[in-house]
Design an enzyme around this catalytic site. Sequence first.
Site, mmCIF file in Angstrom:
data_model
loop_
_atom_site.group_PDB
_atom_site.id
_atom_site.type_symbol
_atom_site.label_atom_id
_atom_site.label_comp_id
_atom_site.label_asym_id
_atom_site.label_seq_id
_atom_site.Cartn_x
_atom_site.Cartn_y
_atom_site.Cartn_z
ATOM 1 N N ASN A 13 18.401 86.962 72.859
ATOM 2 C CA ASN A 13 18.049 87.990 73.635
ATOM 3 C C ASN A 13 17.307 87.527 74.717
ATOM 4 O O ASN A 13 16.578 86.905 74.639
ATOM 5 C CB ASN A 13 16.891 88.747 72.606
ATOM 6 C CG ASN A 13 16.184 89.762 73.448
ATOM 7 O OD1 ASN A 13 16.363 90.432 74.601
ATOM 8 N ND2 ASN A 13 15.123 90.451 72.940
ATOM 9 N N LYS A 15 16.152 89.104 77.188
ATOM 10 C CA LYS A 15 14.884 89.866 77.973
ATOM 11 C C LYS A 15 15.261 90.109 79.299
ATOM 12 O O LYS A 15 16.446 89.911 79.759
ATOM 13 C CB LYS A 15 13.743 89.105 77.745
ATOM 14 C CG LYS A 15 13.584 89.169 76.018
ATOM 15 C CD LYS A 15 12.162 88.474 75.625
ATOM 16 C CE LYS A 15 12.236 88.065 74.097
ATOM 17 N NZ LYS A 15 11.036 87.961 73.570
ATOM 18 N N HIS A 99 12.981 96.999 70.107
ATOM 19 C CA HIS A 99 12.318 95.533 70.245
ATOM 20 C C HIS A 99 10.870 95.786 70.600
ATOM 21 O O HIS A 99 10.567 96.686 70.934
ATOM 22 C CB HIS A 99 13.083 94.907 71.556
ATOM 23 C CG HIS A 99 12.573 93.427 71.334
ATOM 24 N ND1 HIS A 99 11.040 92.966 72.154
ATOM 25 C CD2 HIS A 99 13.021 92.108 70.976
ATOM 26 C CE1 HIS A 99 10.900 91.595 72.003
ATOM 27 N NE2 HIS A 99 12.089 91.198 71.341
ATOM 28 N N GLU A 101 8.868 94.468 72.400
ATOM 29 C CA GLU A 101 8.477 94.533 73.726
ATOM 30 C C GLU A 101 8.605 96.068 74.274
ATOM 31 O O GLU A 101 7.907 96.727 74.878
ATOM 32 C CB GLU A 101 9.187 93.750 74.630
ATOM 33 C CG GLU A 101 8.662 92.234 74.303
ATOM 34 C CD GLU A 101 9.257 91.121 74.315
ATOM 35 O OE1 GLU A 101 10.559 91.177 74.946
ATOM 36 O OE2 GLU A 101 9.292 90.033 74.021
ATOM 37 N N GLU A 171 10.927 90.575 63.185
ATOM 38 C CA GLU A 171 10.546 89.824 64.342
ATOM 39 C C GLU A 171 8.571 90.287 64.208
ATOM 40 O O GLU A 171 8.339 91.040 64.744
ATOM 41 C CB GLU A 171 10.968 90.287 65.737
ATOM 42 C CG GLU A 171 12.508 90.043 65.835
ATOM 43 C CD GLU A 171 12.671 89.704 67.213
ATOM 44 O OE1 GLU A 171 13.247 88.591 67.639
ATOM 45 O OE2 GLU A 171 12.310 90.586 68.168
ATOM 46 N N GLY A 177 7.497 84.455 71.367
ATOM 47 C CA GLY A 177 6.851 83.728 72.531
ATOM 48 C C GLY A 177 5.773 83.166 72.425
ATOM 49 O O GLY A 177 5.157 82.719 73.536
ATOM 50 N N SER A 216 10.054 82.849 67.978
ATOM 51 C CA SER A 216 9.968 81.309 68.153
ATOM 52 C C SER A 216 10.838 80.490 67.359
ATOM 53 O O SER A 216 10.434 79.533 66.763
ATOM 54 C CB SER A 216 8.492 80.743 68.005
ATOM 55 O OG SER A 216 7.469 81.512 68.721
#
Length: 255
Positions: A13, A15, A99, A101, A171, A177, A216
């Site tokens: 991904n 992003k 996702h 985010e 996730e 991240g 990660s």
Amino acid sequence: MSSSTRTPLIAGNWKMHKTIADAEAFIGALLPRLSSVETVDVGICPSYLALQAMVDSTRGSRVRVYAQNMHYADEGAFTGEVSAQMLSEIEVGGVVLGHSERRQLFGETDKALALKVPKALAAGFEPILCVGETEEERERGDTERKLRHQIQEDLAKVPEERLAEVVIAYEPIWAIGTGLTASPEQAQEACAFVRALVGQRSQDAAERVRVLYGGSVKADNAAELLALPDVDGALVGGASLEAEPFAAIVAAAGA
Ligand code: 13P
């Protein structure tokens, strides 16, 4: 439950990273590195702008191209959005949905996802539905409650016979991240729980559905995570931006 019948999937991904030129350079470096791995499905999730270039550059390879989001409507007054029909036209293979985010920064709701997942399937895409808890939710002991809520809501309108076609990425938000990876015990427990939730709708789907871990994942921790019985692959952020570490993660899935 044996994972032997499920083909692992490693998806990168990107992003909001990589211009079209960056994406072309990446794919030029990645494809030769994949030639020895035959038992792994590989995906990349570029920005909308690089989708067409990546569909063209990966044609005939084992790399499938996924969009990072999609609207549930066919068309309409939805400024800034992209429909399944538009993505179909450029032969995208799948789409990442929900996702964290998008949920946290852009107000993506379970109600919208309940429409998006079946829409993606109807368009012939492989949806990668992302679920996961915040650090606070984990500390409160609410991880299972959160996962149950997201899976039940987001897959509510997916017919039983198509459930196995959805890829579910677990996730944990605290691991995205941050350099903090879920321990193998935490990843296995959550991915097994996600599979069991699918099993409440269909045992057959639970056996076939691919559950990925994301958060990660790096070249040096991938093998341990990918060996877990209920982890069928990985959704990779930072480590998917360079061809070499990404190819190493793919190789770990094929080992
Ligand atoms: P990182 O691998 O950078 O933690 O990102 C994970 C992720 O969000 C993939 O969708």
